[in-house]
Motif scaffolding. Structure first.
Motif, PDB file in Angstrom:
ATOM      1  N   GLU A  58       0.831  -1.202   0.000  1.00  0.00           N
ATOM      2  CA  GLU A  58       0.000   0.000   0.000  1.00  0.00           C
ATOM      3  C   GLU A  58       0.867   1.255   0.000  1.00  0.00           C
ATOM      4  O   GLU A  58       0.619   2.210  -0.759  1.00  0.00           O
ATOM      5  CB  GLU A  58      -0.920  -0.013   1.213  1.00  0.00           C
ATOM      6  CG  GLU A  58      -1.845   1.204   1.294  1.00  0.00           C
ATOM      7  CD  GLU A  58      -2.719   1.176   2.533  1.00  0.00           C
ATOM      8  OE1 GLU A  58      -3.504   2.132   2.732  1.00  0.00           O
ATOM      9  OE2 GLU A  58      -2.611   0.200   3.309  1.00  0.00           O
TER      10      GLU A  58
ATOM     11  N   ASP B   5       2.584   1.675  -3.424  1.00  0.00           N
ATOM     12  CA  ASP B   5       1.661   2.139  -4.470  1.00  0.00           C
ATOM     13  C   ASP B   5       1.371   3.638  -4.318  1.00  0.00           C
ATOM     14  O   ASP B   5       1.278   4.362  -5.329  1.00  0.00           O
ATOM     15  CB  ASP B   5       0.354   1.338  -4.395  1.00  0.00           C
ATOM     16  CG  ASP B   5       0.543  -0.110  -4.827  1.00  0.00           C
ATOM     17  OD1 ASP B   5       1.569  -0.389  -5.491  1.00  0.00           O
ATOM     18  OD2 ASP B   5      -0.313  -0.942  -4.492  1.00  0.00           O
ATOM     19  N   ARG B   6       1.250   4.115  -3.074  1.00  0.00           N
ATOM     20  CA  ARG B   6       0.999   5.552  -2.873  1.00  0.00           C
ATOM     21  C   ARG B   6       2.192   6.373  -3.350  1.00  0.00           C
ATOM     22  O   ARG B   6       2.015   7.439  -3.953  1.00  0.00           O
ATOM     23  CB  ARG B   6       0.728   5.825  -1.385  1.00  0.00           C
ATOM     24  CG  ARG B   6      -0.653   5.413  -0.917  1.00  0.00           C
ATOM     25  CD  ARG B   6      -1.032   6.134   0.362  1.00  0.00           C
ATOM     26  NE  ARG B   6      -0.056   5.910   1.411  1.00  0.00           N
ATOM     27  CZ  ARG B   6      -0.158   4.950   2.334  1.00  0.00           C
ATOM     28  NH1 ARG B   6      -1.212   4.118   2.302  1.00  0.00           N
ATOM     29  NH2 ARG B   6       0.745   4.820   3.263  1.00  0.00           N
TER      30      ARG B   6
END
Length: 700
Positions: A78, A81-82
């Motif tokens: 996560e 991906d950010r």
């Protein structure tokens, strides 16, 4: 000089100077002097005519690393991906196009650098992200651009996701210091529980800061904190492991390595996890003294002894290392050196004993690594090594990792050999069987023969993971590795002779009197000493005394160095005809103690001690199943059994070295071999000195 292409570089492309705005994968984002952006393949850019890096824009904070990829493998999916999503937004603001756009793509109207300046593009991106539900300010966009230029992709990672948790969390630093101190104290103590550690921490905190000044964390929090602070220290594990880890040197370990046979040999003694049956009817564990060659992992020698290995045992182990392993009756032909991968023919040309040798090479040590026990730092062992030109390198105190190969070999012996032998005890009491003593059926002599045969079959010819072929990386056996290194290093083993063996024995200095030589209340004499009685040896440092060598396991004879004419003179014990077998020093001391108890004045004569010794050995030789009314006490049986054990696994012995010519003398017809004990008429023949060449001629 090689340069890295970085953000902020000014490059010449198509005869026009451009500014490198971004480097993403194989694409380079360029900005022309008029502000028009373009995306160019890296390979096309550097191969274009006239390409050059002409400078760097100091006003642009280029991110470090250039073309080097910045991985995000240590982050959650996560968080990674950010960061990549932010990279797309930042590059679009900087250049007008997001990464991965085709070469003919045009910027979106609000991000066109030809129409809008950088501040307007920041505001457009903030409005776009806010409209998607991610409330974002212009200041946030500007900050992300600055971080991207300074740190690259890693600069866009949310700092909360990459933050490393503190090992002590929010605990009071005074409590943490006390825990560290208490953990350090546990190194040399017996292993305890966490509750004991907690009480010790409370004592340290109270003594340092006063009662009630520092509050202790809850029990659960304390346990979690101790778990983090004691990670890898084995504070609540085996005490031996904890002490070993504490003795490790700082820094990285260097693997023990040798390039040729004998360059480094490690030697040590351990108690085997197997019991042997002794003649007194009791089963006891035995000690193994072994030496292993680091380069080839060859077990150079392995000798079993009753508990209490002595310095002379280590010295005699050297002698066993330096002669070929003879084939034994009953061994199959496949165990011969001629049937193995060893360079038999070349070695046989060097020494004829190799013709009938077993498939185990002779390794002459250059350096021996040992621990700091009295056995290996004794004068006897050090002098034996010095006489053979061997360097002794003691390990660091309480640091078994300095000789890890022999330590690991002992573990392999227990798993590969001992657990398959009757009388196996397991590594500790928890792993021991119910009636191990009843299972022990092998005598120590038989156990030594089994071990010798297993070394030839189960070790020397077994592939060893620590040995790799230098060309194919194939796993090799010790014999195969020896053959490889012999061909590469030109190794030539020079083996031991009979006189070398005498040089390994302990020595003492004595005067040659009319009655001979006295050692520990024993008298040794021979007609060959006649010319040297009451004479000065010529060794001024010893006040004219003569050097005498003796075998502590066979005191029936000694060897006197002839300082005048060279060589050795063998002298026998004058009371040898009164005993029935060779005897060791501990057997003599026990017999002298028994004789002193029976003497009226508490002082036994040599003849009385000889009678007691002969009687002790005679009764011990009858075995535990004898129907004779004579019997041995427990102390007598232990001594007699150990005496038989240490002499049972000796190599076949050759004729003694010839002494100096005996001059005419009234006693020249005296021959101790022809005198028999008046009680049983047994002919007493002492052990001779080991002469490997003579032994080789006697082999079938």
């Amino acid at each position: 000089m090689i340069r890295m292409l970085r953000v902020g570089d000014r490059v010449v492309f198509d005869e026009v100077e451009h500014l490198v705005a971004a480097v993403t994968g194989s694409w380079v984002r360029l900005v022309a002097p008029d502000g028009v952006p373009s995306a160019v393949l890296l390979a096309h850019l550097v191969d274009s005519p006239g390409f050059a890096i002409v400078g760097h824009d100091d006003t642009t904070d280029a991110r470090p690393g250039g073309l080097v990829a910045q991985g995000l493998e240590d982050l959650s999916q996560e968080a990674a991906d950010r960061a990549r999503e932010w990279e797309r937004h930042v590059i679009e603001v900087e250049t007008g196009l997001p990464p991965g756009s085709p070469p003919d793509a045009t910027p979106r109207p609000e991000y066109d650098p030809a129409v809008h300046d950088l501040g307007e593009r920041d505001a457009a991106k903030a409005r776009e992200l806010t409209a998607t539900g991610k409330r974002t300010s212009v200041r946030t966009i500007q900050r992300m651009r600055q971080r991207y230029r300074a740190e690259g992709l890693r600069g866009l990672v949310d700092s909360r996701s990459s933050r490393t948790a503190s090992i002590d969390g929010r605990a009071d630093v005074r409590v943490v210091e006390a825990i560290r101190e208490a953990l350090a104290e546990e190194t040399s103590r017996s292993t305890g529980t966490r509750d004991r550690l907690r009480r010790r921490v409370e004592e340290i905190v109270a003594g340092r800061h006063g009662d009630g000044v520092v509050s202790m964390p809850s029990r659960a929090t304390f346990y979690r904190l101790v778990g983090r602070l004691s990670q890898g220290q084995h504070t609540f594990g085996p005490a031996t492991t904890r002490r070993s880890l504490a003795n490790r040197p700082e820094g990285a370990f260097t693997a023990t390595w040798a390039a040729r046979p004998g360059e480094q040999v490690q030697i040590d003694t351990t108690t085997l996890d197997v019991m042997a049956a002794f003649d007194d009817g009791h089963a006891r564990r035995v000690e193994l003294t072994a030496a292993i060659d680091v380069a080839t992992r060859t077990i150079c020698a392995a000798v079993l002894r009753p508990t209490g290995t002595k310095a002379v045992d280590a010295s005699l182990l050297l002698a066993r290392m330096l002669v070929p392993e003879p084939m034994r009756p009953g061994w199959v032909e496949s165990l011969r050196m001629s049937a193995s991968r060893l360079p038999h023919r070349q070695l046989a040309d060097i020494d004829e004993r190799m013709e009938q040798a077993a498939a185990k090479p002779v390794v002459v040590p250059e350096t021996i690594v040992c621990d700091r026990g009295r056995v290996y730092l004794s004068e006897t062992f050090l002098r034996a090594c010095e006489s053979l030109g061997i360097s002794v390198q003691p390990a660091h105190p309480r640091t078994p990792t300095d000789k890890g190969i022999i330590e690991r070999t002992f573990g392999s012996l227990n798993t590969l050999f001992c657990q398959h032998v009757a009388g196996y005890t397991g590594r500790d009491v928890a792993h021991r069987g119910q009636a191990v003593e009843a299972e022990a059926v092998w005598s120590m002599e038989q156990l030594q023969d089994l071990l010798d045969e297993w070394i030839i079959v189960g070790w020397q010819q077994r592939p060893h993971e620590g040995l790799r072929s230098p060309d194919t990386n194939r796993v090799l056996s010790p014999n195969e590795m020896y053959a490889v290194l012999v061909s590469a290093a030109g190794y030539l083993p020079v083996m031991l002779t009979g006189e070398d063996y005498i040089e390994l024995l302990p020595s003492t200095w004595r005067t040659i009197n009319d009655y001979g030589i006295r050692i520990d209340r024993r008298t040794y004499d021979t007609a060959a000493l006649n010319p040297y009685r009451r004479q000065h040896s010529g060794v001024t440092a010893q006040n004219g005394a003569w050097e005498a060598r003796y075998d502590p396991y066979d005191l029936s004879q000694i060897w006197v160095r002839n300082h005048h004419h060279g060589g050795w003179i063998r002298a026998e014990w004058t009371h040898l005809p009164m005993v029935s077998a060779p005897f060791a020093d501990f057997t003599w001391r026990h017999a002298r103690q028994l004789a002193a108890e029976n003497a009226q004045d508490g002082e036994a004569t040599e003849a009385a001690t000889a009678r007691v010794l002969g009687d002790l050995l005679r009764r011990a030789g009858q075995g535990p199943g004898s129907t004779t009314p004579d019997h041995l006490s427990d102390a007598d049986r232990r001594v007699a059994t150990r005496n038989q054990a240490v002499n049972s696994n000796r190599r076949p012995l050759a004729e003694p070295i010839a002494a100096q010519p005996v001059p005419a003398d009234d006693d020249e017809d005296f021959d101790a071999h022809e005198i028999t004990d008046g009680d049983d008429g047994a002919t007493v023949i002492p052990f001779g000195v080991f002469d490997a060449r003579a032994e080789a001629r006697r082999w079938p």
